[in-house]
Design an enzyme around this catalytic site. Structure first.
Site, PDB file in Angstrom:
ATOM      1  N   GLY A   1       6.409   0.947  11.048  1.00 15.78           N
ATOM      2  CA  GLY A   1       5.236   1.003  10.177  1.00 15.78           C
ATOM      3  C   GLY A   1       5.302  -0.126   9.169  1.00 15.78           C
TER       4      GLY A   1
ATOM      5  N   GLN B   1      -3.828  -5.243   9.809  1.00 12.74           N
ATOM      6  CA  GLN B   1      -2.564  -5.447   9.116  1.00 12.74           C
ATOM      7  C   GLN B   1      -1.629  -6.358   9.911  1.00 12.74           C
ATOM      8  OE1 GLN B   1      -0.898  -1.602   8.148  1.00 12.74           O
ATOM      9  NE2 GLN B   1      -2.217  -1.348   6.359  1.00 12.74           N
TER      10      GLN B   1
ATOM     11  N   GLY C   1       2.983  -6.579   5.762  1.00  9.97           N
ATOM     12  CA  GLY C   1       4.044  -7.518   6.086  1.00  9.97           C
ATOM     13  C   GLY C   1       4.889  -8.036   4.941  1.00  9.97           C
TER      14      GLY C   1
ATOM     15  N   SER D   1      -2.096  -1.057  13.282  1.00 10.42           N
ATOM     16  CA  SER D   1      -3.327  -1.565  12.672  1.00 10.42           C
ATOM     17  C   SER D   1      -3.525  -3.041  13.013  1.00 10.42           C
ATOM     18  CB  SER D   1      -3.279  -1.393  11.150  1.00 10.42           C
ATOM     19  OG  SER D   1      -4.296  -2.148  10.525  1.00 10.42           O
TER      20      SER D   1
ATOM     21  N   CYS E   1      -5.740  11.917  -5.801  1.00 10.30           N
ATOM     22  CA  CYS E   1      -4.315  11.778  -5.483  1.00 10.30           C
ATOM     23  C   CYS E   1      -3.491  11.550  -6.745  1.00 10.30           C
ATOM     24  CB  CYS E   1      -4.101  10.641  -4.496  1.00 10.30           C
ATOM     25  SG  CYS E   1      -4.700  11.003  -2.823  1.00 10.30           S
TER      26      CYS E   1
ATOM     27  N   TYR F   1       0.835  -1.196   0.000  1.00 15.11           N
ATOM     28  CA  TYR F   1       0.000   0.000   0.000  1.00 15.11           C
ATOM     29  C   TYR F   1       0.875   1.254   0.000  1.00 15.11           C
ATOM     30  CZ  TYR F   1      -4.313   2.649   1.006  1.00 15.11           C
ATOM     31  OH  TYR F   1      -5.384   3.509   0.955  1.00 15.11           O
TER      32      TYR F   1
ATOM     33  N   GLY G   1       2.880  -2.143   7.536  1.00 14.90           N
ATOM     34  CA  GLY G   1       1.903  -2.499   6.520  1.00 14.90           C
ATOM     35  C   GLY G   1       1.409  -3.925   6.671  1.00 14.90           C
TER      36      GLY G   1
ATOM     37  N   VAL H   1      16.985  -5.902  11.274  1.00 10.45           N
ATOM     38  CA  VAL H   1      16.324  -4.763  10.637  1.00 10.45           C
ATOM     39  C   VAL H   1      15.154  -4.310  11.502  1.00 10.45           C
ATOM     40  CG1 VAL H   1      15.083  -3.953   8.589  1.00 10.45           C
ATOM     41  CG2 VAL H   1      16.973  -5.598   8.344  1.00 10.45           C
ATOM     42  N   LEU H   2      15.058  -3.007  11.731  1.00  6.83           N
ATOM     43  CA  LEU H   2      13.919  -2.419  12.428  1.00  6.83           C
ATOM     44  C   LEU H   2      13.026  -1.750  11.390  1.00  6.83           C
ATOM     45  CD1 LEU H   2      12.359  -1.439  14.947  1.00  6.83           C
ATOM     46  CD2 LEU H   2      13.920   0.533  15.013  1.00  6.83           C
TER      47      LEU H   2
END
Length: 376
Positions: A164, A191, A168, A188, A348, A123, A166, A160-161
């Site tokens: 956010g 998610q 996955g 979320s 958009c 997304y 999404g 890795v950090l």
């Protein structure tokens, strides 16, 4: 001068006619539209579209012309001014308020997102690149994942950090294809559930927590990345975001931020978008980002591929429109939702086409690398 005359003249300055025959011309079904636009600006125009007061064959082309002519800046209404005042007085992206966008937008039915986004469930903007003229949406999304991995110069075993996460797919890709261990933060619930299923059996820890919770741990990471989060961080929190990223990044590490970007520094967003799509969202500018990271990071690379977001949004709209008959029945969605969702996607797309919005990827370091070679 009547409201109709005022709005008609404004539209003509953007090469748009009310009642015209071109695909982007406005077809007015309710004469109250003109006064509503003057009184309520973009919020009134968007709600009037949802109410069926007007139509156009090509919303994306209409918005391209309106935004290219800067008509949004020529109609200043109390709702716009109130949004600006609110952004200055309060922190619209506090932890409590940040829950709104998850509940209102990201926690919508996963079937909706599966239909719109396709197999990668990405997304965020796809990467069509200089050689992607014939690429499908899925191919371009996979190219974006690969681009991120190459920019981060990953090696097996790296931690890795992800701030956010999404649905996955990026975490799955980094773990399965590059042998990394990933900690991913996301607020979320929909998610997170999806990402945990997708990443099952892999060294991926999907945490249903606000990204700010990562500041409470002592662990450091080889790589820190944020894809599609910065738009929800907010100007009052940009500095704290970069403080967090710096604290979590090991010496010699790399951080990557993937975000929509605007040409003007703002404290709020379009009132219609804020009400119906992304409450609390703010598109950062170059100045806001560079000021926030000043003294914390060295900027190794800044890549703009905003036109690819226009193409991504048009592909999402095509998928959504094709799936609508099934979604309408299976998810219990109504015609007003259909008009709202396409208004969002296509307005958009027009904004990216008009180059009022960009898509940036920033690569950052502590300044302790002898050299970084940009990747495209």
């Amino acid at each position: 001068m009547s409201a109709r005359q005022q709005v008609t003249e404004l539209l003509r300055s953007a090469d748009v006619e009310a009642g015209g025959e071109r695909p982007w011309d406005l077809q007015v079904h309710d004469e109250r539209l003109y006064q509503r636009i003057l009184a309520e600006g973009s919020l009134g125009a968007g709600e009037a579209y949802m109410d069926g007061w007007w139509d156009t064959e090509r919303l994306d082309e209409l918005f391209f012309r309106i935004l290219q002519a800067s008509l949004d800046d020529k109609v200043r209404t109390p709702s716009v001014l109130g949004q600006v005042l609110l952004s200055w007085l309060g922190n619209e992206q506090s932890r409590r308020r940040s829950r709104r966008v998850a509940e209102q937008h990201y926690d919508l039915s996963n079937r909706l997102y599966e239909a719109m986004l396709g197999p990668t469930m990405q997304y965020t903007c796809a990467y069509y690149g200089p050689d992607g003229a014939e690429a499908t949406l899925d191919e371009a999304q996979r190219a974006k994942l690969d681009l991120i991995a190459r920019k981060l110069h990953l090696e097996p075993g790296m931690r890795v950090l992800e701030l956010g996460g999404g649905f996955g797919e990026l975490a799955r890709f980094l773990a399965a294809e590059h042998g990394c261990e990933v900690d991913s933060y996301n607020i979320s619930s929909q998610q997170v559930e999806y990402a945990r299923g997708l990443c099952e059996g892999l060294p991926v820890d999907v945490r249903q927590q606000d990204y700010r919770e990562a500041a409470n741990e002592s662990r450091q990471y080889d790589r820190v990345l944020s894809v599609g989060l910065m738009e929800h961080v907010g100007p009052k929190n940009f500095r704290a975001f970069f403080d967090l990223a710096r604290a979590r990044l090991k010496p010699g590490g790399l951080a990557l931020v993937h975000t929509i970007g605007g040409n003007i520094s703002r404290g709020g967003t379009d009132p219609w978008i804020a009400k119906y799509i992304f409450p609390g969202g703010v598109i950062p500018s170059e100045a806001q980002l560079t000021r926030a990271k000043e003294g914390l990071f060295v900027l190794e690379d800044w890549h703009n591929f905003g036109p690819d977001y226009d193409r991504t949004l048009m592909a999402w709209d095509g998928n959504f429109a094709a799936a609508w008959p099934d979604l309408k029945q299976s998810e219990g969605l109504d015609e007003r939702f259909y008009r709202m969702w396409r208004y969002y996607l296509l307005s958009c797309a027009g904004a990216f086409r008009a180059r009022q919005l960009n898509l940036w990827q920033l690569v950052l370091s502590h300044g302790d690398l002898p050299r970084y070679e940009p990747v495209r």
